[in-house]
Scaffold this motif. Structure first.
Motif, mmCIF file in Angstrom:
data_model
loop_
_atom_site.group_PDB
_atom_site.id
_atom_site.type_symbol
_atom_site.label_atom_id
_atom_site.label_comp_id
_atom_site.label_asym_id
_atom_site.label_seq_id
_atom_site.Cartn_x
_atom_site.Cartn_y
_atom_site.Cartn_z
ATOM 1 N N PRO A 1 10.776 43.864 48.271
ATOM 2 C CA PRO A 1 11.875 42.841 48.552
ATOM 3 C C PRO A 1 12.859 42.538 48.494
ATOM 4 O O PRO A 1 13.479 41.713 49.630
ATOM 5 N N TRP A 2 13.714 42.206 46.790
ATOM 6 C CA TRP A 2 14.001 41.459 45.977
ATOM 7 C C TRP A 2 15.069 42.363 45.845
ATOM 8 O O TRP A 2 16.062 42.195 45.214
ATOM 9 N N LEU A 3 15.038 44.170 45.758
ATOM 10 C CA LEU A 3 16.086 45.118 45.204
ATOM 11 C C LEU A 3 17.415 44.580 45.719
ATOM 12 O O LEU A 3 18.440 44.713 45.341
ATOM 13 N N PRO A 4 17.163 44.470 47.155
ATOM 14 C CA PRO A 4 18.659 44.667 47.995
ATOM 15 C C PRO A 4 19.381 43.447 47.281
ATOM 16 O O PRO A 4 20.975 43.839 47.183
ATOM 17 N N ALA A 5 18.974 42.148 47.146
ATOM 18 C CA ALA A 5 19.859 41.206 46.956
ATOM 19 C C ALA A 5 20.326 41.688 45.159
ATOM 20 O O ALA A 5 21.347 40.810 44.596
ATOM 21 N N LEU A 6 19.474 42.316 44.376
ATOM 22 C CA LEU A 6 19.841 42.883 42.860
ATOM 23 C C LEU A 6 21.112 43.655 42.737
ATOM 24 O O LEU A 6 21.888 43.792 41.995
ATOM 25 N N LEU A 7 20.699 44.486 43.958
ATOM 26 C CA LEU A 7 21.345 46.441 44.298
ATOM 27 C C LEU A 7 23.033 45.546 44.053
ATOM 28 O O LEU A 7 24.030 45.662 44.167
ATOM 29 N N ALA A 8 23.076 44.639 45.715
ATOM 30 C CA ALA A 8 24.693 43.342 45.995
ATOM 31 C C ALA A 8 25.151 42.590 45.204
ATOM 32 O O ALA A 8 26.054 42.422 45.080
ATOM 33 N N LEU A 9 24.127 41.445 44.370
ATOM 34 C CA LEU A 9 25.085 41.723 43.163
ATOM 35 C C LEU A 9 25.671 42.331 42.326
ATOM 36 O O LEU A 9 26.555 42.029 41.433
ATOM 37 N N THR A 10 25.036 43.752 41.386
ATOM 38 C CA THR A 10 25.360 44.613 40.916
ATOM 39 C C THR A 10 26.587 45.460 41.261
ATOM 40 O O THR A 10 26.947 46.160 40.202
ATOM 41 N N ALA A 11 26.922 45.142 42.734
ATOM 42 C CA ALA A 11 28.145 46.431 43.417
ATOM 43 C C ALA A 11 28.711 46.554 42.688
ATOM 44 O O ALA A 11 29.486 46.071 42.026
ATOM 45 N N ASN A 12 29.169 47.832 42.009
ATOM 46 C CA ASN A 12 30.321 48.219 41.598
ATOM 47 C C ASN A 12 31.272 49.333 41.511
ATOM 48 O O ASN A 12 31.101 49.919 40.291
ATOM 49 N N GLY B 1 27.613 44.373 49.792
ATOM 50 C CA GLY B 1 27.692 43.417 47.978
ATOM 51 C C GLY B 1 27.610 42.019 48.545
ATOM 52 O O GLY B 1 26.868 41.524 49.393
ATOM 53 N N ILE B 2 28.421 41.790 47.631
ATOM 54 C CA ILE B 2 28.452 40.331 47.884
ATOM 55 C C ILE B 2 28.933 39.801 48.335
ATOM 56 O O ILE B 2 28.881 37.763 48.819
ATOM 57 N N ASP B 3 30.381 39.914 49.380
ATOM 58 C CA ASP B 3 31.446 39.457 50.062
ATOM 59 C C ASP B 3 30.780 39.479 51.398
ATOM 60 O O ASP B 3 32.116 38.640 51.987
ATOM 61 N N GLY B 4 29.646 39.799 52.094
ATOM 62 C CA GLY B 4 29.201 39.957 52.995
ATOM 63 C C GLY B 4 27.625 39.007 53.580
ATOM 64 O O GLY B 4 27.361 38.611 52.949
ATOM 65 N N ASP B 5 27.212 39.955 54.500
ATOM 66 C CA ASP B 5 25.694 39.595 54.973
ATOM 67 C C ASP B 5 25.041 40.914 54.546
ATOM 68 O O ASP B 5 25.078 41.147 53.687
ATOM 69 N N ALA C 1 22.075 36.996 56.667
ATOM 70 C CA ALA C 1 22.424 36.001 56.208
ATOM 71 C C ALA C 1 23.508 36.319 54.548
ATOM 72 O O ALA C 1 23.249 37.542 54.484
ATOM 73 N N PRO C 2 24.555 35.518 54.533
ATOM 74 C CA PRO C 2 25.046 35.912 53.636
ATOM 75 C C PRO C 2 24.502 36.167 52.192
ATOM 76 O O PRO C 2 23.634 35.665 51.698
ATOM 77 N N ALA C 3 25.162 37.226 51.685
ATOM 78 C CA ALA C 3 24.343 37.597 50.373
ATOM 79 C C ALA C 3 23.876 36.437 49.362
ATOM 80 O O ALA C 3 22.977 36.729 48.089
ATOM 81 N N GLY D 1 32.215 43.448 40.313
ATOM 82 C CA GLY D 1 33.073 44.575 39.926
ATOM 83 C C GLY D 1 33.307 44.843 41.277
ATOM 84 O O GLY D 1 35.140 45.460 40.825
ATOM 85 N N ALA D 2 32.740 45.470 42.255
ATOM 86 C CA ALA D 2 33.270 45.600 43.219
ATOM 87 C C ALA D 2 34.294 45.010 44.018
ATOM 88 O O ALA D 2 35.697 45.022 44.377
#
Length: 365
Positions: A146-157, A283-287, A297-299, A336-337
């Motif tokens: 369940p935590w993988l999407p948040a970790l992907l959003a954090l590192t999106a590059n 990524g981190i700039d949206g939901d 919810a916001p990332a 990074g993104a």
């Protein structure tokens, strides 16, 4: 809270032409020059990539020092070989080709998987955290899903690819999903069930060998660790350290939950797939998708919630201030993104994206 497990990090990097920014097939030359400096670089599937690997470390301070050293040494070796080192999930420029590295294994993968292999240039980051045994690695994998999407959003590059904005913060993860053994891992009851599934995929020709288990979490084939490989290679060392600290905290929390018999949150595969795609898109700039409520919810709020969920583990490791400060920096400056899109917006010139990525790769703060 149990003893603090050790960790290690592998980072994959792109080699590009200093003038054009196009990928260049010089990984063997770069690796040879790095070896002269005492650093062992691994060759990746395509010959425009190299990979670094830290030693096993106990603290994030040690991890940071090693990552800085490895990135700078690899960049110096690349410069001597007539290339430039970039920490990007995908090439920002339009590549002419992605030649497969000339080893027996990589040639065979190229022949078996065709364009999926030849359109690579994909650079990720893999965090290894020590676990007691392979069954523990499987139980941790189940609880990390369940935590993988948040970790992907954090590192999106990997927002800029082939001279265009892809419309996704992590286009790497979208391309990576084409592999039949990629994406969030299935739920397994034991290491034996995992091994049986891997054997089925190998026997069917879907994978050449167990080294092609590309799931976002897997028990390491070579080390007594669980390996989390959901991330784009982060733009900066600081972002890699925050990611690694969060992963270790999540693994520690999962181990504690398993020992105490905490129930595993039910997770429908379609919801997890949707959350993964949403993280790659925004990524981190949206939901993102809250996998408990199935609402959005916001990332950054979802990352904050993850941080609080694993806070006891982060505090035990001494990493809670580092993670909260690092996430605050990401919220302010972007990941990074965000950096890629900011550079692209100036003139819609990919040279600006390459220059910004090269600077971030060697940033030490």
């Amino acid at each position: 809270m149990a003893d603090i497990p050790t960790l290690g990090v592998e980072e994959e990097f792109l080699l590009v032409d200093p003038a054009s920014g196009a990928p260049v097939a010089r990984n063997r030359d770069v690796a040879a020059r790095a070896a002269e400096r005492g650093v062992d670089l691994q060759l990746e599937l395509t010959s425009c990539q190299v990979e670094t690997a830290t030693d096993v470390v106990e603290t994030t301070d040690d991890l940071r020092g090693q990552l800085v050293h490895l990135r700078h040494t690899a960049a110096e070796a690349a410069d001597q070989a007539g290339a430039r080192l970039l920490a990007v999930g995908l090439p920002p420029t339009l590549p002419h080709e992605f030649p497969v590295t000339d080893t027996e294994r990589y040639r065979d993968i190229g022949e078996r998987f065709g364009m999926i292999a030849h359109e690579q240039g994909i650079c990720g980051c893999h965090v290894h955290v020590a676990v007691p045994d392979r069954d523990a690695a499987i139980h941790v994998s189940n609880r990390l899903r369940p935590w993988l999407p948040a970790l992907l959003a954090l590192t999106a590059n990997s927002a800029i690819y082939r001279n265009a904005d892809t419309g996704h913060a992590s286009w790497r993860s979208v391309l990576w999903a084409r592999w039949p053994s990629a994406g969030p891992p299935p739920h397994f009851e034991s290491a034996a069930e995992y091994d049986a599934a891997v054997q089925v995929l190998c026997d069917a020709g879907v994978m050449r060998d167990d080294g092609m288990v590309y799931w976002d979490v897997r028990p390491s084939a070579n080390f007594p660790t669980v390996e989390v490989r959901v991330a784009d290679v982060p733009a900066t060392v600081a972002e890699t350290v925050v990611f690694a600290a969060l992963v270790r905290g999540a693994v520690m929390t999962a181990l504690d939950d398993e020992r105490s018999g905490e129930p595993i949150q039910p997770l429908a595969p379609y919801v997890l797939k949707a959350a993964q795609w949403k993280a790659a898109r925004e990524g981190i700039d949206g939901d993102g998708i809250d996998l408990e409520t199935h609402g959005t919810a916001p990332a950054l709020e979802l990352l904050a919630a993850l941080t609080e969920r694993v806070r006891p583990a982060l505090e035990a490791a001494g990493d809670y201030p580092l993670v909260t400060a690092g996430l605050a920096t990401v919220a302010e400056l972007g990941n990074g993104a965000t950096r890629q899109r900011r550079a692209w917006a100036r003139r819609h010139d990919v040279d600006d994206v390459v220059a910004a990525a090269a600077a971030a790769t060697l940033e030490t703060r």
